[in-house]
Design a protein around this motif. Structure first.
Motif, mmCIF file in Angstrom:
data_model
loop_
_atom_site.group_PDB
_atom_site.id
_atom_site.type_symbol
_atom_site.label_atom_id
_atom_site.label_comp_id
_atom_site.label_asym_id
_atom_site.label_seq_id
_atom_site.Cartn_x
_atom_site.Cartn_y
_atom_site.Cartn_z
ATOM 1 N N GLY A 90 -18.123 53.392 12.856
ATOM 2 C CA GLY A 90 -18.825 54.666 12.788
ATOM 3 C C GLY A 90 -19.005 55.195 11.386
ATOM 4 O O GLY A 90 -19.560 56.278 11.202
ATOM 5 N N GLN A 91 -18.573 54.439 10.374
ATOM 6 C CA GLN A 91 -18.653 54.899 9.002
ATOM 7 C C GLN A 91 -18.678 53.696 8.061
ATOM 8 O O GLN A 91 -18.112 52.645 8.349
ATOM 9 C CB GLN A 91 -17.437 55.779 8.684
ATOM 10 C CG GLN A 91 -17.488 56.494 7.346
ATOM 11 C CD GLN A 91 -18.392 57.703 7.378
ATOM 12 O OE1 GLN A 91 -19.187 57.850 8.298
ATOM 13 N NE2 GLN A 91 -18.296 58.554 6.376
ATOM 14 N N TRP A 92 -19.369 53.845 6.929
ATOM 15 C CA TRP A 92 -19.306 52.826 5.889
ATOM 16 C C TRP A 92 -17.904 52.817 5.302
ATOM 17 O O TRP A 92 -17.311 53.868 5.056
ATOM 18 C CB TRP A 92 -20.322 53.111 4.789
ATOM 19 C CG TRP A 92 -21.739 52.923 5.208
ATOM 20 C CD1 TRP A 92 -22.612 53.883 5.643
ATOM 21 C CD2 TRP A 92 -22.456 51.690 5.267
ATOM 22 N NE1 TRP A 92 -23.818 53.318 5.955
ATOM 23 C CE2 TRP A 92 -23.758 51.979 5.736
ATOM 24 C CE3 TRP A 92 -22.124 50.365 4.956
ATOM 25 C CZ2 TRP A 92 -24.730 50.997 5.906
ATOM 26 C CZ3 TRP A 92 -23.099 49.382 5.124
ATOM 27 C CH2 TRP A 92 -24.383 49.700 5.593
ATOM 28 N N LEU A 93 -17.363 51.622 5.068
ATOM 29 C CA LEU A 93 -15.994 51.474 4.594
ATOM 30 C C LEU A 93 -15.972 50.670 3.293
ATOM 31 O O LEU A 93 -16.301 49.474 3.286
ATOM 32 C CB LEU A 93 -15.136 50.758 5.644
ATOM 33 C CG LEU A 93 -15.009 51.445 7.005
ATOM 34 C CD1 LEU A 93 -14.328 50.515 8.004
ATOM 35 C CD2 LEU A 93 -14.251 52.753 6.877
ATOM 36 N N LEU A 94 -15.613 51.326 2.200
ATOM 37 C CA LEU A 94 -15.399 50.632 0.938
ATOM 38 C C LEU A 94 -13.952 50.147 0.962
ATOM 39 O O LEU A 94 -13.014 50.944 0.894
ATOM 40 C CB LEU A 94 -15.653 51.571 -0.242
ATOM 41 C CG LEU A 94 -15.603 50.929 -1.630
ATOM 42 C CD1 LEU A 94 -16.642 49.811 -1.756
ATOM 43 C CD2 LEU A 94 -15.830 51.978 -2.714
ATOM 44 N N THR A 95 -13.786 48.843 1.083
ATOM 45 C CA THR A 95 -12.511 48.255 1.476
ATOM 46 C C THR A 95 -11.886 47.461 0.333
ATOM 47 O O THR A 95 -12.581 46.714 -0.378
ATOM 48 C CB THR A 95 -12.720 47.322 2.690
ATOM 49 O OG1 THR A 95 -13.361 48.075 3.741
ATOM 50 C CG2 THR A 95 -11.416 46.763 3.199
ATOM 51 N N TYR A 96 -10.560 47.628 0.196
ATOM 52 C CA TYR A 96 -9.817 46.853 -0.791
ATOM 53 C C TYR A 96 -8.635 46.184 -0.109
ATOM 54 O O TYR A 96 -7.992 46.774 0.769
ATOM 55 C CB TYR A 96 -9.316 47.742 -1.930
ATOM 56 C CG TYR A 96 -8.568 46.964 -2.998
ATOM 57 C CD1 TYR A 96 -9.234 46.015 -3.778
ATOM 58 C CD2 TYR A 96 -7.206 47.153 -3.200
ATOM 59 C CE1 TYR A 96 -8.556 45.272 -4.733
ATOM 60 C CE2 TYR A 96 -6.517 46.413 -4.159
ATOM 61 C CZ TYR A 96 -7.208 45.475 -4.924
ATOM 62 O OH TYR A 96 -6.530 44.739 -5.865
ATOM 63 N N VAL A 97 -8.366 44.938 -0.527
ATOM 64 C CA VAL A 97 -7.236 44.173 0.011
ATOM 65 C C VAL A 97 -6.361 43.745 -1.163
ATOM 66 O O VAL A 97 -6.776 42.909 -1.969
ATOM 67 C CB VAL A 97 -7.707 42.930 0.796
ATOM 68 C CG1 VAL A 97 -6.507 42.175 1.369
ATOM 69 C CG2 VAL A 97 -8.670 43.326 1.913
ATOM 70 N N PRO A 98 -5.167 44.308 -1.322
ATOM 71 C CA PRO A 98 -4.292 43.923 -2.430
ATOM 72 C C PRO A 98 -3.845 42.457 -2.320
ATOM 73 O O PRO A 98 -3.820 41.878 -1.238
ATOM 74 C CB PRO A 98 -3.083 44.860 -2.292
ATOM 75 C CG PRO A 98 -3.553 45.972 -1.412
ATOM 76 C CD PRO A 98 -4.585 45.378 -0.510
ATOM 77 N N ASP A 99 -3.497 41.889 -3.491
ATOM 78 C CA ASP A 99 -2.968 40.529 -3.526
ATOM 79 C C ASP A 99 -1.487 40.527 -3.141
ATOM 80 O O ASP A 99 -0.981 41.483 -2.556
ATOM 81 C CB ASP A 99 -3.175 39.931 -4.922
ATOM 82 C CG ASP A 99 -4.641 39.569 -5.144
ATOM 83 O OD1 ASP A 99 -5.253 38.980 -4.239
ATOM 84 O OD2 ASP A 99 -5.170 39.881 -6.231
ATOM 85 N N ARG A 100 -0.785 39.469 -3.523
ATOM 86 C CA ARG A 100 0.621 39.314 -3.138
ATOM 87 C C ARG A 100 1.472 40.485 -3.615
ATOM 88 O O ARG A 100 2.432 40.876 -2.966
ATOM 89 C CB ARG A 100 1.172 38.004 -3.718
ATOM 90 C CG ARG A 100 0.446 36.759 -3.211
ATOM 91 C CD ARG A 100 0.910 36.344 -1.840
ATOM 92 N NE ARG A 100 0.129 35.232 -1.312
ATOM 93 C CZ ARG A 100 0.286 34.733 -0.101
ATOM 94 N NH1 ARG A 100 1.175 35.252 0.719
ATOM 95 N NH2 ARG A 100 -0.462 33.730 0.325
#
Length: 221
Positions: A90-100
């Motif tokens: 339902g919304q645009w998502l600016l997404t981040y995935v951290p490393d180890r």
């Protein structure tokens, strides 16, 4: 008096009930309206891809075909409470995935994620910040506070690393933590920033998408 002859029988079909024309017209319009509302995010995404011709002008990598949010994506809060994945839609998502580990490079990307949203100005409420933390990454109390304690906090959730890596993929030769990923309102990954992106250039891509969806998007989930 007419002569006697064989008796003939005519069989006529019974009249079928018909909908009143005004009611039939209203039903048809209601159906089209429901379909239009349901299809709005799809229409907006394709408008962004083809009408705006982002393929030739985008700074970021457009993901074609888009990649649906996996059915096996199990999300929890940092405290371990389950969160249905469909609540992200339902919304645009600016997404981040951290490393180890969430090192200084990770913190710079999180700062950039926050700044990019603010740089959108009046369109910033159409974009949510999402941080998907792999299950083997630990965040410090200061990092958690930075993510959740501001005026427009990010949504921070945990997920299994193998599921995240099967959905949001880094560019060849790079790591997931070097990118920002954009997920559309239907839960489909459709754009990836270059590694260590240049904020002003990435902002232009986001602005084009927000303009394309101005007619239907709603601020905040």
């Amino acid at each position: 008096m007419p002569p006697d002859g064989p008796v003939t029988m005519a069989v006529h079909s019974l009249p079928l009930p018909e909908l009143d024309p005004p009611k039939r017209s209203r039903s048809r319009w209601t159906l089209w309206l429901v379909l239009a509302v349901c299809a709005a995010p799809v229409i907006a995404s394709y408008f962004s891809f083809y009408v705006l011709d982002l393929r030739g002008r985008a700074y970021s990598d457009l993901i074609t075909p888009t990649r649906d949010m996996p059915a096996e994506l199990e999300l929890t809060t940092l405290q371990g409470a389950p969160v249905p994945a469909k609540t992200l839609q339902g919304q645009w998502l600016l997404t981040y995935v951290p490393d180890r580990t969430c090192d200084s490079g990770c913190e710079r990307m999180l700062f950039m994620q926050r700044q990019l949203r603010e740089m959108l100005g009046k369109d910033r409420d159409k974009l949510d910040k999402l941080v998907l933390v792999p299950d083997d990454v630990a965040l410090t109390p200061a990092q958690i506070d930075a993510l959740t304690g501001h005026g427009a906090p990010a949504t921070v959730l945990r997920a299994k690393r193998e599921v995240l890596e099967g959905w949001l993929m880094a560019a060849p030769g790079h790591r997931m933590g070097e990118h920002l990923f954009l997920v559309d309102p239907m839960g489909r990954w459709m754009l990836r920033s270059p590694a260590t992106p240049e904020p002003t250039a990435l902002k232009k891509d986001l602005e084009r998408l927000m303009r394309a969806n101005a007619g239907w998007d709603r601020p905040g989930r």
